[in-house]
Design a protein around this motif. Sequence first.
Motif, PDB file in Angstrom:
ATOM      1  N   LEU A  66       4.647  53.386  40.111  1.00  0.00           N
ATOM      2  CA  LEU A  66       5.398  54.645  40.591  1.00  0.00           C
ATOM      3  C   LEU A  66       4.602  55.739  40.875  1.00  0.00           C
ATOM      4  CD1 LEU A  66       7.488  55.139  37.093  1.00  0.00           C
ATOM      5  CD2 LEU A  66       8.557  54.786  39.195  1.00  0.00           C
ATOM      6  N   SER A  96       2.216  53.110  35.346  1.00  0.00           N
ATOM      7  CA  SER A  96       2.938  54.127  34.465  1.00  0.00           C
ATOM      8  C   SER A  96       2.767  53.997  33.040  1.00  0.00           C
ATOM      9  CB  SER A  96       4.431  53.765  34.951  1.00  0.00           C
ATOM     10  OG  SER A  96       4.781  52.511  34.718  1.00  0.00           O
ATOM     11  N   GLU A 129       6.294  42.355  30.873  1.00  0.00           N
ATOM     12  CA  GLU A 129       6.062  42.001  32.419  1.00  0.00           C
ATOM     13  C   GLU A 129       6.197  40.559  32.075  1.00  0.00           C
ATOM     14  OE1 GLU A 129       5.529  43.304  35.464  1.00  0.00           O
ATOM     15  OE2 GLU A 129       5.540  40.955  35.672  1.00  0.00           O
ATOM     16  N   ASP A 159      10.033  37.132  30.072  1.00  0.00           N
ATOM     17  CA  ASP A 159      11.534  37.675  30.631  1.00  0.00           C
ATOM     18  C   ASP A 159      12.025  38.534  29.762  1.00  0.00           C
ATOM     19  OD1 ASP A 159      14.024  38.494  31.244  1.00  0.00           O
ATOM     20  OD2 ASP A 159      14.782  36.284  31.774  1.00  0.00           O
ATOM     21  N   ASP A 180      11.855  50.509  35.250  1.00  0.00           N
ATOM     22  CA  ASP A 180      11.408  50.356  36.629  1.00  0.00           C
ATOM     23  C   ASP A 180      11.201  48.898  36.901  1.00  0.00           C
ATOM     24  OD1 ASP A 180      10.242  51.129  39.058  1.00  0.00           O
ATOM     25  OD2 ASP A 180       8.095  51.283  38.246  1.00  0.00           O
TER      26      ASP A 180
HETATM   27  C1  LIG Z   1       8.354  48.104  40.027  1.00  0.00           C
HETATM   28  S1  LIG Z   1       7.532  46.941  38.879  1.00  0.00           S
HETATM   29  C2  LIG Z   1       6.857  48.125  37.787  1.00  0.00           C
HETATM   30  C3  LIG Z   1       5.704  49.117  38.061  1.00  0.00           C
HETATM   31  C4  LIG Z   1       5.359  49.923  37.165  1.00  0.00           C
HETATM   32  N1  LIG Z   1       6.541  50.565  36.233  1.00  0.00           N
HETATM   33  C5  LIG Z   1       4.304  50.919  37.284  1.00  0.00           C
HETATM   34  O1  LIG Z   1       4.785  52.053  37.842  1.00  0.00           O
HETATM   35  O2  LIG Z   1       3.105  50.639  37.436  1.00  0.00           O
HETATM   36  C6  LIG Z   1       8.451  45.965  38.245  1.00  0.00           C
HETATM   37  C7  LIG Z   1       7.929  44.765  37.407  1.00  0.00           C
HETATM   38  O3  LIG Z   1       8.879  44.278  36.637  1.00  0.00           O
HETATM   39  C8  LIG Z   1       8.440  42.870  36.487  1.00  0.00           C
HETATM   40  N2  LIG Z   1       9.683  42.123  36.114  1.00  0.00           N
HETATM   41  C9  LIG Z   1      10.801  41.811  36.829  1.00  0.00           C
HETATM   42  N3  LIG Z   1      11.733  40.959  36.149  1.00  0.00           N
HETATM   43  C10 LIG Z   1      11.201  41.008  34.847  1.00  0.00           C
HETATM   44  C11 LIG Z   1      11.918  40.440  33.817  1.00  0.00           C
HETATM   45  N4  LIG Z   1      12.823  39.545  33.839  1.00  0.00           N
HETATM   46  N5  LIG Z   1      11.194  40.646  32.633  1.00  0.00           N
HETATM   47  C12 LIG Z   1       9.848  41.375  32.530  1.00  0.00           C
HETATM   48  N6  LIG Z   1       9.346  41.924  33.931  1.00  0.00           N
HETATM   49  C13 LIG Z   1       9.974  41.796  34.820  1.00  0.00           C
HETATM   50  C14 LIG Z   1       8.182  42.607  37.859  1.00  0.00           C
HETATM   51  O4  LIG Z   1       7.150  41.362  37.870  1.00  0.00           O
HETATM   52  C15 LIG Z   1       7.292  43.806  38.320  1.00  0.00           C
HETATM   53  O5  LIG Z   1       5.918  43.582  38.225  1.00  0.00           O
END
Ligand SMILES: C[S@@+](CC[C@H](N)C(=O)[O-])C[C@H]1O[C@@H](n2cnc3c(N)ncnc32)[C@H](O)[C@@H]1O
Length: 250
Positions: A66, A96, A129, A159, A180
């Motif tokens: 973010l 974040s 994550e 997941d 996010d």
């Molecule tokens: C937009 S990024 C998050 C960025 C973080 N909030 C930041 O601002 O630093 C979204 C993350 O969600 C993770 N993600 C996607 N699907 C997921 C799931 N089913 N369970 C856990 N994490 C997941 C992705 O691997 C990715 O790293």
Amino acid sequence: MSPPKSIQASPHILSLLNDLHSKSQSQERTLSMYTFWAIKLFTAFFSISSWTKSDDDYMRDKFIALEPEKCEFIYLLARSTGARNIVEAGTSFGVSTIYLALAAGQNVASLPRSEPGNSKPWAKVIATEKEASKAEKARQHWRIAGDDVEPWISLLEGDLLETLPRELEGAGEIDLLLLDIWIPLALPTLQLVKPRLRRGALVITDMTGIAKTAYADLLGYLHDPANGFRTMTTPFSGGLEVSVYLQDLE
Ligand SMILES: C[S@@+](CC[C@H](N)C(=O)[O-])C[C@H]1O[C@@H](n2cnc3c(N)ncnc32)[C@H](O)[C@@H]1O
């Protein structure tokens, strides 16, 4: 760069955040990332968007953090509401999360001192994550951030639709949920956490302005008074949805 006026943090943490945001932003400003997001938005417009394994492969080394001003805003919201029990859906490299943990830890520190014999006040940021390599990097960043950040974070690797339900069973009421995550997961995650939200809890979702079509299911849910939210797309870059859970609106 002058330090932000919004965040209470040591020079060491501010410098770490500055470095992590710079790395994230230089990844974002590449033609390949612009093209990736343009295709995602275009396909979502025709309701054919979905998240594929090759999208996951492409994103594995990306911060997608973010923007600093959104993180600072979320930090201030967390401080103003005294949030100590927080869920972060989508952690990536943990940028974040650092803001959330700073706020949660500082909210604990500003509670009145507990009487001897009473249990110590606590805070917890449940980070999520699914990519093991990203989770490992996030842990490294929190270790570098140190004691104002690391102790408050509990990272669920895997997941979140599988890891969160178990964690939420033992969790108290949630004060703040940050969504996010890949867009198709936003509504299922909200529905998972909703029974645990306290009255007045905040739900914050990134990119609901620019990706309004892709978020149609989530926005429809938030706009339906039967679900108990008041919500607004705030004018940050791409839109940042700030929703308050008020339980019964009728
Ligand atoms: C937009 S990024 C998050 C960025 C973080 N909030 C930041 O601002 O630093 C979204 C993350 O969600 C993770 N993600 C996607 N699907 C997921 C799931 N089913 N369970 C856990 N994490 C997941 C992705 O691997 C990715 O790293």
